[in-house]
Design an enzyme around this catalytic site. Structure first.
Site, short mmCIF file in Angstrom:
data_model
loop_
_atom_site.label_atom_id
_atom_site.label_comp_id
_atom_site.label_asym_id
_atom_site.label_seq_id
_atom_site.Cartn_x
_atom_site.Cartn_y
_atom_site.Cartn_z
CE LYS A 1 -23.70 -41.96 -88.26
NZ LYS A 1 -25.18 -41.81 -88.27
CG HIS B 1 -24.90 -46.71 -96.04
ND1 HIS B 1 -25.94 -46.35 -96.86
CD2 HIS B 1 -24.93 -45.83 -95.00
CE1 HIS B 1 -26.60 -45.34 -96.35
NE2 HIS B 1 -25.99 -44.99 -95.23
CG HIS C 1 -24.04 -42.89 -98.25
ND1 HIS C 1 -23.30 -43.43 -97.22
CD2 HIS C 1 -24.93 -42.04 -97.67
CE1 HIS C 1 -23.72 -42.93 -96.07
NE2 HIS C 1 -24.71 -42.08 -96.32
#
Length: 380
Positions: free
Chosen positions: A142, A145, A148
């Protein structure tokens, strides 16, 4: 450097209060920047001391607080370091010579940049020890973003702060690299994934596959069955499934490392749920031996969190098919880290949506008899 100015103020106070400078230094604090205002002499001060603290410490005789504050302020002399002294409401404010402040600041930065803000008398009395900080912790396959990024910045700050306080710091990035989500991703990639796209646009393609397989799973029950089957193959370490999972993990970690390099963030260990999946069986055996693990009506393995034995609140650690969950692997990770690193405290940095998860984790560890779990902290 901060103690140079505190000691200058303490020297002045010591003459008036007839106590040692060392006893006064801890009582002198910096004025927060948010409270400063150039139009107010008191608000533009750099250091301050509470007269109540002086009274409690015996540094000044008892008396009316306002009168005593004014009397003490009047006795303190201005010098080359302390430009002004102003009495407030039970507080004495000190304004420092900004030229000397700048000279000291630039001098230390030039002579010892690595020790700036760390080598201070104020920190000498603090004990050492070892702190493990787990932060960032993105999910494999993933994109990185904002959530994070928030954990990364806060976690890195905490790690730097602990290091400045004399702690030995271990920085761990605990990757979300296991669980049913990879069963779904693996099944999706076997259906419509492309190795060619994986070479040219690795993360973008994995994200496309994940979105597409989730969309199909909403209306096709066979997708869930395929995902469960792929995850079982992972748990059983089937070669083809593991090869695909390893490829996903390596691609993602490489991309994440590029991002961390740009942020100036380093990790001592790149860990992950996969590392501890094989340790979950021993966790379940220990829970069973201590009569903490119970079987629910659905066939899942749960631990009672109610404290009253009525199972009104419980945590699930085993699915009905025998596979582990995120919480199970976190328990295994906590036990493994304590044995490997022997730290004094561990700090998890995630968002607030995981508050309940960490409450369950800490409860289970304490119920297992691990008192050191009291030194585990979740920060969000």
């Amino acid at each position: 450097m901060a103690c140079f100015f505190r000691r200058s103020v303490a020297r002045q106070l010591a003459k008036v209060c007839e106590v040692s400078e060392d006893a006064l230094i801890p009582l002198i604090s910096a004025v927060p920047v948010s409270k400063k205002h150039v139009c107010d002499v008191r608000a533009s001060a750099d250091l301050r001391v509470s007269v109540s603290c002086l009274l409690q410490g015996g540094a000044a005789p008892d008396g009316d607080l306002h009168t005593k504050t004014q009397a003490l302020a009047n006795q303190i002399r201005r010098d080359s370091v302390v430009e002004d002294v102003v009495a407030g409401r039970g507080v004495i404010h000190f304004r420092l010579n900004k030229l000397i402040l700048a000279q000291k600041l630039l001098g230390q930065l030039q002579s010892d940049p690595g020790g700036f803000g760390v080598k201070s008398e104020l920190l000498q009395h603090l004990q050492g020890g070892r702190t493990l900080v787990e932060f960032s912790s993105p999910n494999i396959a993933k994109k990185f973003h904002a959530g994070h990024l928030r954990s990364t910045i806060i976690g890195n700050f905490i790690a730097n702060l602990k290091k400045a306080l004399g702690k030995e710091v271990i920085r761990v990035n605990y990757l979300g690299d296991w669980g049913m989500q990879f069963g779904l991703l693996g099944a999706g990639f076997e259906r419509f994934g492309s190795q060619e796209k994986l070479k040219t646009q690795p993360l973008e393609h994995l994200f496309e596959v994940y979105v597409q397989v989730n969309r199909e799973a909403e209306c096709d029950e066979s997708v869930h069955s395929a995902a469960a089957g792929f995850y079982r193959r992972l748990v059983q370490r089937e070669d083809q499934a593991m090869a695909l999972w390893t490829q996903f993990r390596e691609i993602t970690v490489l991309e994440y490392k590029r991002i961390y390099q740009r942020l100036g963030v380093d990790f001592d260990h790149y860990s992950g749920e996969s590392l501890h999946d094989g340790q979950t069986q021993s966790v379940l055996e220990e829970l069973t031996a201590k009569r903490l693990l119970k079987t629910s009506e659905k066939g899942t393995g749960v631990v009672d969190l109610s404290g009253t034995g009525d199972m009104s609140s419980y945590a699930t650690l085993v699915r009905s098919d025998g596979t582990s969950l995120y919480l199970t692997r976190d328990v295994a990770a906590a036990l493994d880290r304590k044995q490997r690193f022997g730290f004094d405290e561990m700090i998890y940095v995630t968002d607030k949506s995981q508050i309940a998860h960490f409450q369950q984790l800490f409860h289970i560890l304490a119920a297992m008899g691990h008192q050191w779990a009291e030194r585990y902290t979740h920060t969000h």
